[in-house]
Design a protein around this motif. Sequence first.
Motif, PDB file in Angstrom:
ATOM      1  N   ILE A 144       3.856  -1.224   6.347  1.00 27.90           N
ATOM      2  CA  ILE A 144       3.155  -0.499   5.279  1.00 27.90           C
ATOM      3  C   ILE A 144       3.687   0.930   5.136  1.00 27.90           C
ATOM      4  CG2 ILE A 144       1.087  -1.907   5.516  1.00 27.90           C
ATOM      5  CD1 ILE A 144      -0.218   0.341   7.061  1.00 27.90           C
ATOM      6  N   THR A 145       4.198   1.492   6.231  1.00 30.76           N
ATOM      7  CA  THR A 145       4.785   2.834   6.127  1.00 30.76           C
ATOM      8  C   THR A 145       6.073   2.794   5.309  1.00 30.76           C
ATOM      9  OG1 THR A 145       3.852   3.389   8.287  1.00 30.76           O
ATOM     10  CG2 THR A 145       5.589   4.823   7.443  1.00 30.76           C
ATOM     11  N   GLU A 148       5.305   2.349   1.668  1.00 33.57           N
ATOM     12  CA  GLU A 148       4.853   3.592   1.031  1.00 33.57           C
ATOM     13  C   GLU A 148       6.008   4.558   0.813  1.00 33.57           C
ATOM     14  OE1 GLU A 148       2.556   6.208  -0.894  1.00 33.57           O
ATOM     15  OE2 GLU A 148       2.020   4.148  -0.320  1.00 33.57           O
ATOM     16  N   GLY A 167       2.051   1.279   0.447  1.00 33.76           N
ATOM     17  CA  GLY A 167       1.388   0.924   1.710  1.00 33.76           C
ATOM     18  C   GLY A 167      -0.057   1.313   1.755  1.00 33.76           C
ATOM     19  N   GLY A 171      -0.832   3.542   4.807  1.00 30.19           N
ATOM     20  CA  GLY A 171       0.608   3.732   4.785  1.00 30.19           C
ATOM     21  C   GLY A 171       1.000   5.140   4.382  1.00 30.19           C
ATOM     22  N   SER A 175       3.126   7.746   6.623  1.00 30.78           N
ATOM     23  CA  SER A 175       4.362   8.297   6.074  1.00 30.78           C
ATOM     24  C   SER A 175       4.325   9.822   6.045  1.00 30.78           C
ATOM     25  CB  SER A 175       4.581   7.751   4.662  1.00 30.78           C
ATOM     26  OG  SER A 175       5.695   8.364   4.048  1.00 30.78           O
TER      27      SER A 175
END
Length: 200
Positions: A144-145, A148, A167, A171, A175
Motif C-alpha cells: 500500500i505504501t 500511494e 494506498g 499508505g 509514505s
Amino acid sequence: MAQEKQAKTRGARIPMRSTLPKKTRPQKDEAVQPLPLRQKPPVQQQSTMPLLSKENVHTIVDDVKGLFLIALAIFILMTNLYPQSTGFVGGFVVSTMLLPLVGKGMFLLPIFIALWGLMIVFRQHSLQALARKIGGLLGFLTFITIAEIFRSGPVTEFVLPNDPQGGGVLGYLLSFSLQKVFGPTGTYVFLIVSTLASLL
C-alpha cells in the motif's frame, strides 16, 4: 434232616456284591448350593475433566479465531467482486471503512487475512510461523505504501488524499513518514528491502 439242609444250601443263591460305587443322591432336606458366579471387573468411568482442560479450551479458541478470519476474508473478497451481493454491511465495511483506509490494498487484504486464519487453524505457532505472519504484514504495508507513492509521488506537505486510488490513508501516512525520515531515494531503497524481506 441232613439231606434236607444240603438240598436247601445247594438251591440257595449267594448274592454278588457290586464293586461299582453307588451314586449318591442328594436328600430332600439338603439344599443344593449354586455355583459361584465370576465377578466382572468394575468398569472405570471416564472422567469428563480432560474436556475442560486449558489445552482443549485453547484449541477451541484458536479454531474459532481461525475460522472467523477465513470467513472475514471470503466476505471481503465477495464484496470486492460483487459489491451488491453482501448488502448494507458489506457496502459499509468495504466502501466506507476499509477502502479509504488501505486503498488498493483491499484486493490483497483478503489473501492476507485468509492465510493468517489458516495458520491459526493448523496450529502454526512456531517461530517460523510467526516470522511468516510478520513477513505477510510487512508485505501488505509495503504494497500500500508503493501504491500511494505511485499515485501521489514525492510528498512535501501532509495532505490526506480524497480518493482511495492509491494506498489509502494508511499508505499515505507510511509514505509521508518514510520520505520525511529517509528522503525519496532512501524510501525507495527501504521499500525494495522490505519487499525482499517479506518474500523470505
